[in-house]
Scaffold this motif. Structure first.
Motif, PDB file in Angstrom:
ATOM      1  N   PRO A  74      -4.792   6.604  -2.881  1.00 53.71           N
ATOM      2  CA  PRO A  74      -5.255   5.399  -2.192  1.00 53.71           C
ATOM      3  C   PRO A  74      -4.838   4.164  -2.972  1.00 53.71           C
ATOM      4  CG  PRO A  74      -7.070   6.434  -3.373  1.00 53.71           C
ATOM      5  CD  PRO A  74      -5.892   7.367  -3.501  1.00 53.71           C
ATOM      6  N   ALA A 121       1.937   7.371   8.849  1.00 49.43           N
ATOM      7  CA  ALA A 121       0.919   6.315   8.776  1.00 49.43           C
ATOM      8  C   ALA A 121       0.689   5.767  10.175  1.00 49.43           C
ATOM      9  CB  ALA A 121       1.362   5.211   7.821  1.00 49.43           C
ATOM     10  N   TRP A 154       0.402   5.125  -1.318  1.00 48.42           N
ATOM     11  CA  TRP A 154       0.279   6.205  -0.343  1.00 48.42           C
ATOM     12  C   TRP A 154       1.409   7.218  -0.462  1.00 48.42           C
ATOM     13  CZ3 TRP A 154      -0.696   2.401   4.323  1.00 48.42           C
ATOM     14  CH2 TRP A 154      -1.979   1.839   4.181  1.00 48.42           C
ATOM     15  N   ILE A 202      -3.326   7.643   7.039  1.00 47.74           N
ATOM     16  CA  ILE A 202      -2.118   8.220   6.460  1.00 47.74           C
ATOM     17  C   ILE A 202      -2.272   9.731   6.437  1.00 47.74           C
ATOM     18  CG2 ILE A 202      -0.563   8.244   4.468  1.00 47.74           C
ATOM     19  CD1 ILE A 202      -3.097   5.462   4.860  1.00 47.74           C
ATOM     20  N   ASN A 224       0.822  -1.214   0.000  1.00 51.48           N
ATOM     21  CA  ASN A 224       0.000   0.000   0.000  1.00 51.48           C
ATOM     22  C   ASN A 224       0.855   1.263   0.000  1.00 51.48           C
ATOM     23  OD1 ASN A 224      -2.412  -1.400  -0.034  1.00 51.48           O
ATOM     24  ND2 ASN A 224      -2.706  -1.312   2.168  1.00 51.48           N
TER      25      ASN A 224
END
Length: 213
Positions: free
Chosen positions: A145, A192, A140, A171, A136
């Motif tokens: 997203p 995050a 990010w 985040i 991810n």
């Protein structure tokens, strides 16, 4: 109305009232909106295509069991493939290499031992003790997203992306900067958060690798 019919109606109304009381709309943080600003779709398309890049900076991880920092010597992204080189004295981590694509990672430790897994986050945690949502983070880190999952975007009063909430993580975009002339502002610092875990990245430099081809 017959007594039985009145009872059924009352039960339905009671069920509806109970259902309504269980729906809790989370209030937005003060000064923020979940309505994307004008041009957001164009910006998203542009940064989604920005998939050949290199950055360097610093990484800090804080969690209940331990904390530590590392230098990001380089993070090279070539489409879906990434090559992340970290160096740290934390837990003898030394120079550690992370290479992979979504759903696969190869981790090489300072002593030369290599490990492969189809569960990148679990392997990183087992080898270093750190919880890094690496698949991810690839998204990010660009202010996007990750695909394939629910998310919520929050924007500040300057129409700048402030928060992405996804996969149990929040985040926060603490600072943006004009790194590359041909692209919108890119994150210079992100944090995050997930429960008591925190991952902070400070980016010192972005480089567009597509221009070198």
């Amino acid at each position: 109305m017959a007594t039985g019919a009145r009872l059924v109606t009352a039960l339905i109304l009671l069920a509806l009232l109970q259902a309504c009381t269980t729906i809790q709309l989370e209030p937005l943080p003060e000064g923020m909106t979940d309505q994307p600003p004008p041009g957001w779709a164009d910006r998203t398309r542009q940064l989604s295509r920005f998939d050949q890049w290199e950055l360097s900076g610093k990484l800090a991880v804080r969690q209940p069991t331990d904390s530590g920092t590392a230098l990001i010597n380089h993070w090279i992204q070539d489409g879906e493939a990434y090559d992340l080189a970290l160096s740290s004295s934390f837990l003898g981590m030394g120079s550690t290499s992370l290479k992979g694509v979504p759903g696969f990672i190869e981790l090489t430790l300072p002593n030369g031992d290599s490990y492969r897994s189809s569960e990148p986050e679990e392997l990183v945690e087992a080898a270093t003790g750190w919880q890094l949502p690496i698949d991810n983070l690839v998204w990010w880190i660009r202010g996007l997203p990750a695909p394939g999952g629910d998310f919520r975007l929050l924007f500040d009063e300057q129409n700048q992306l402030a928060i992405i909430r996804q996969a149990g993580w929040e985040i926060r975009y603490d600072r943006w900067q004009d790194f590359l002339a041909d692209y919108p502002e890119l994150p210079a610092r992100i944090t995050a958060l997930k429960g008591e875990k925190r991952v902070r990245m400070v980016i010192g430099q972005w480089h567009d690798l597509e221009k070198d081809q």
